[in-house]
Design a protein around this motif. Sequence first.
Motif, PDB file in Angstrom:
ATOM      1  N   SER A 129       5.790   1.756  12.468  1.00  0.00           N
ATOM      2  CA  SER A 129       5.502   2.115  10.975  1.00  0.00           C
ATOM      3  C   SER A 129       4.376   2.982  11.016  1.00  0.00           C
ATOM      4  N   LEU A 130       3.583   3.143  11.977  1.00  0.00           N
ATOM      5  CA  LEU A 130       2.344   4.177  12.010  1.00  0.00           C
ATOM      6  C   LEU A 130       3.151   5.745  12.257  1.00  0.00           C
ATOM      7  N   LYS A 131       3.983   5.442  13.192  1.00  0.00           N
ATOM      8  CA  LYS A 131       4.945   6.770  13.428  1.00  0.00           C
ATOM      9  C   LYS A 131       5.446   7.344  12.120  1.00  0.00           C
ATOM     10  N   ILE A 132       5.989   6.309  11.551  1.00  0.00           N
ATOM     11  CA  ILE A 132       6.821   6.642  10.208  1.00  0.00           C
ATOM     12  C   ILE A 132       5.931   7.520   9.300  1.00  0.00           C
ATOM     13  N   ILE A 133       4.785   6.807   8.773  1.00  0.00           N
ATOM     14  CA  ILE A 133       3.656   7.198   8.019  1.00  0.00           C
ATOM     15  C   ILE A 133       3.374   8.687   8.580  1.00  0.00           C
ATOM     16  N   ARG A 134       2.959   8.853   9.755  1.00  0.00           N
ATOM     17  CA  ARG A 134       2.663  10.309  10.027  1.00  0.00           C
ATOM     18  C   ARG A 134       3.896  11.192  10.072  1.00  0.00           C
ATOM     19  N   SER A 135       5.257  10.751   9.883  1.00  0.00           N
ATOM     20  CA  SER A 135       6.086  11.879  10.093  1.00  0.00           C
ATOM     21  C   SER A 135       6.809  12.150   8.982  1.00  0.00           C
ATOM     22  N   ALA A 136       6.783  11.138   8.071  1.00  0.00           N
ATOM     23  CA  ALA A 136       7.565  11.292   6.714  1.00  0.00           C
ATOM     24  C   ALA A 136       6.905  12.399   5.765  1.00  0.00           C
ATOM     25  N   PRO A 137       7.935  12.897   5.252  1.00  0.00           N
ATOM     26  CA  PRO A 137       7.625  14.110   4.454  1.00  0.00           C
ATOM     27  C   PRO A 137       7.446  13.744   2.952  1.00  0.00           C
ATOM     28  N   CYS A 138       7.090  12.567   2.827  1.00  0.00           N
ATOM     29  CA  CYS A 138       7.274  11.899   1.338  1.00  0.00           C
ATOM     30  C   CYS A 138       6.126  10.973   1.489  1.00  0.00           C
ATOM     31  N   PRO A 139       6.047  10.131   0.290  1.00  0.00           N
ATOM     32  CA  PRO A 139       5.441   8.863   0.194  1.00  0.00           C
ATOM     33  C   PRO A 139       5.899   7.907   1.110  1.00  0.00           C
ATOM     34  N   VAL A 140       4.831   7.022   1.516  1.00  0.00           N
ATOM     35  CA  VAL A 140       5.270   5.854   2.394  1.00  0.00           C
ATOM     36  C   VAL A 140       4.665   4.481   1.761  1.00  0.00           C
ATOM     37  N   MET A 141       5.420   3.392   1.635  1.00  0.00           N
ATOM     38  CA  MET A 141       4.920   2.260   1.028  1.00  0.00           C
ATOM     39  C   MET A 141       4.972   1.282   2.256  1.00  0.00           C
ATOM     40  N   MET A 142       3.993   0.446   2.400  1.00  0.00           N
ATOM     41  CA  MET A 142       3.913  -0.554   3.530  1.00  0.00           C
ATOM     42  C   MET A 142       3.856  -1.815   2.702  1.00  0.00           C
ATOM     43  N   LEU A 143       4.804  -2.610   3.052  1.00  0.00           N
ATOM     44  CA  LEU A 143       4.747  -4.038   2.210  1.00  0.00           C
ATOM     45  C   LEU A 143       4.029  -5.089   3.192  1.00  0.00           C
ATOM     46  N   PRO A 144       3.481  -6.108   2.501  1.00  0.00           N
ATOM     47  CA  PRO A 144       2.793  -6.941   3.434  1.00  0.00           C
ATOM     48  C   PRO A 144       3.673  -7.904   4.034  1.00  0.00           C
ATOM     49  N   ARG A 145       3.056  -8.779   5.014  1.00  0.00           N
ATOM     50  CA  ARG A 145       4.117  -9.649   5.588  1.00  0.00           C
ATOM     51  C   ARG A 145       4.291 -11.029   4.991  1.00  0.00           C
ATOM     52  N   ASN A 146       5.211 -11.218   4.389  1.00  0.00           N
ATOM     53  CA  ASN A 146       5.671 -12.666   3.714  1.00  0.00           C
ATOM     54  C   ASN A 146       6.398 -13.713   4.791  1.00  0.00           C
ATOM     55  N   VAL A 169       1.029  -1.117   0.096  1.00  0.00           N
ATOM     56  CA  VAL A 169       0.086  -0.150   0.043  1.00  0.00           C
ATOM     57  C   VAL A 169       0.787   1.177  -0.061  1.00  0.00           C
ATOM     58  N   ALA A 170       0.419   2.083  -0.901  1.00  0.00           N
ATOM     59  CA  ALA A 170       1.688   3.257  -1.015  1.00  0.00           C
ATOM     60  C   ALA A 170       0.587   4.424  -0.847  1.00  0.00           C
ATOM     61  N   LEU A 171       1.108   5.473   0.182  1.00  0.00           N
ATOM     62  CA  LEU A 171       0.147   6.434   0.524  1.00  0.00           C
ATOM     63  C   LEU A 171       1.159   7.844   0.050  1.00  0.00           C
ATOM     64  N   ALA A 172       0.422   8.468  -0.796  1.00  0.00           N
ATOM     65  CA  ALA A 172       0.970   9.896  -1.044  1.00  0.00           C
ATOM     66  C   ALA A 172       0.537  11.119   0.012  1.00  0.00           C
ATOM     67  N   PRO A 173       1.338  11.899   0.297  1.00  0.00           N
ATOM     68  CA  PRO A 173       1.159  12.784   1.314  1.00  0.00           C
ATOM     69  C   PRO A 173       0.157  14.064   0.634  1.00  0.00           C
ATOM     70  N   ARG A 174      -0.291  14.852   1.511  1.00  0.00           N
ATOM     71  CA  ARG A 174      -1.417  16.004   0.989  1.00  0.00           C
ATOM     72  C   ARG A 174      -0.580  17.007   0.258  1.00  0.00           C
ATOM     73  N   GLY A 175      -0.946  17.365  -0.809  1.00  0.00           N
ATOM     74  CA  GLY A 175      -0.493  18.297  -1.771  1.00  0.00           C
ATOM     75  C   GLY A 175       0.528  17.832  -2.693  1.00  0.00           C
ATOM     76  N   TYR A 176       0.795  16.344  -2.819  1.00  0.00           N
ATOM     77  CA  TYR A 176       1.813  15.938  -3.420  1.00  0.00           C
ATOM     78  C   TYR A 176       1.742  16.275  -4.915  1.00  0.00           C
ATOM     79  N   ALA A 177       0.377  16.233  -5.520  1.00  0.00           N
ATOM     80  CA  ALA A 177       0.010  16.723  -7.003  1.00  0.00           C
ATOM     81  C   ALA A 177       0.406  17.990  -7.305  1.00  0.00           C
ATOM     82  N   ASP A 178       0.468  18.910  -6.221  1.00  0.00           N
ATOM     83  CA  ASP A 178       0.744  20.369  -6.550  1.00  0.00           C
ATOM     84  C   ASP A 178       2.168  20.564  -7.170  1.00  0.00           C
TER      85      ASP A 178
END
Length: 302
Positions: free
Chosen positions: A271-288, A139-148
């Motif tokens: 991981s939750l803290k990284i998602i909330r703190s990173a100033p760029c997109p974050v991708m979470m990998l599934p647990r294989n 799952v890849a999440l783009a930060p707010r305003g990334y498209a601008d």
Amino acid sequence: MKIEHILAGFIPEQRGRDGLALATRMARQTGARLTVAHIHAPAWPIPGPGKIDAEWRAYVAGQAAETLEQARKALTDVTDVPIEYVFRGHRGSGRGLVQLIGMIKADVVVIGSAPGGGRGRIRIGSTADQLLHASPVPVALAPRGYADEPPSRLRRLTMAYRRDPASDEAVRQAFTLAAQMDVPLRLITLVVSGGRQEKVEEEMLDRFREKVAADLRAAARGRRRVEVEVRVLEGRNVAAALAGTDCEGSIVVCASSETGPLRRVFLGDVSLKIIRSAPCPVMMLPRNPPRKPGSPRKPEKP
């Protein structure tokens, strides 16, 4: 992990455009095709009297078609990526995307940040929450305003690493993706003091830093197809530690929690803290399940 098909969830808001901006850049650098999907409210489970049910279905379909037309307009200049547009009804947008992943055989799903968060940051809403606890693909999440002001291309993958079987498998996947995207890979480990540095002997911290750096070098060893950088980032919290590295044009990659179900994304506390703190997109990998020593790798698709 090799990306050949990207699924982007879209709604006609800033977050929808942010997700499209990230998805198209990933598609260009991986050579993947893109499916843009809108998950709308389902039709009534019990048909109404007369033509009411049919009229409602037609209305919902019309609204969904209009939404996808806005996505088409947003991607008018994207002529180098094969794009398909679909809509599907479901009570939960995240769960609807999870179902669609299986139907179209997507390799990754991309969405934007929920509203209400700070610019350049990611806020987890109901759609992201459903995906981050159920998706069988990254799952890849783009930060707010990334498209601008999106980067012209993605320039680096940054893998948040900790020494455990889940992260070791995730590092292998990150190297494969970095090679596919033709970008360098940076392995980072966060050393978080929690504001209690005065209680920790400096000698102990030095030994810990050396051990972390050794783990990072071991994880990078033998990966000759990809340029690799290793860094230990320190701070009183995750946000402060991440502030010590340049994330511009990067995607931060995280492994799922070890306690989550196999072959599903599952969000842990760090991981939750990284998602909330990173100033760029974050991708979470599934647990294989981790590969056993000496066992053959699963062949990649040609």
